[in-house]
Design a protein around this motif. Structure first.
Motif: not given
Length: 157
Positions: A100-102, A104
């Protein structure tokens, strides 16, 4: 086929609750990944069940994170503790880890877990969940769940 933790919990709530309880019983567990040459690597890991997902957080540049970036397949064994099998048995989760790079999502995770910064975060896609335990001091029971399939229960004497 793979799915997330929420799908397992909806399909098999008793099994999901048992697995979460086994992981909650101890802080560190064993993650198996595949090295570049295909051989297995086992390392310690903390896991979190949050918002319908099973999350794997790792230090930046760790070998297990690099392994998962190259080949997302993993197996995760809950710490067996004393290993008596009387406290819910052994549980194992297999699947694929998706990084996961998001910012938020990582930020929300970081607010709840407060990991050291920076960190790698992987969301799991489950392909198998297995619980093994002893029943009535007589039978070895293996319960296997796979997405879109009912739990299979095998008993051996």
């Amino acid at each position: 086929m793979a799915t997330n933790w929420a799908a397992l919990a909806a399909a098999e709530p008793e099994l999901a609750a048992t697995v979460e309880k086994r992981f909650a019983a101890h802080r560190h567990h064993v993650l198996a990944t595949l090295r570049r040459d295909g051989s297995p690597r086992t390392t310690g890991l903390e896991v979190r069940f949050l918002h319908g997902e099973l999350w794997l957080g790792m230090m930046p540049g760790s070998l297990k994170a690099l392994d998962l970036r190259r080949d997302p397949r993993f197996a995760l064994q809950a710490n067996p503790g004393a290993g008596t099998g009387t406290d819910g048995g052994d549980v194992r989760v297999g699947g694929r880890a998706v990084e996961v790079d998001d910012p938020r999502v990582k930020g929300a995770y970081g607010e709840e877990v407060e990991p050291p910064q920076p960190f790698h975060l992987f969301r799991t896609e489950l392909t198998e969940v297995v619980r093994t335990y002893v029943e009535d001091d007589t039978y070895l029971v293996v319960r296997v769940w796979r997405p879109k399939e009912p739990v299979r229960t095998l008993r051996r004497r």
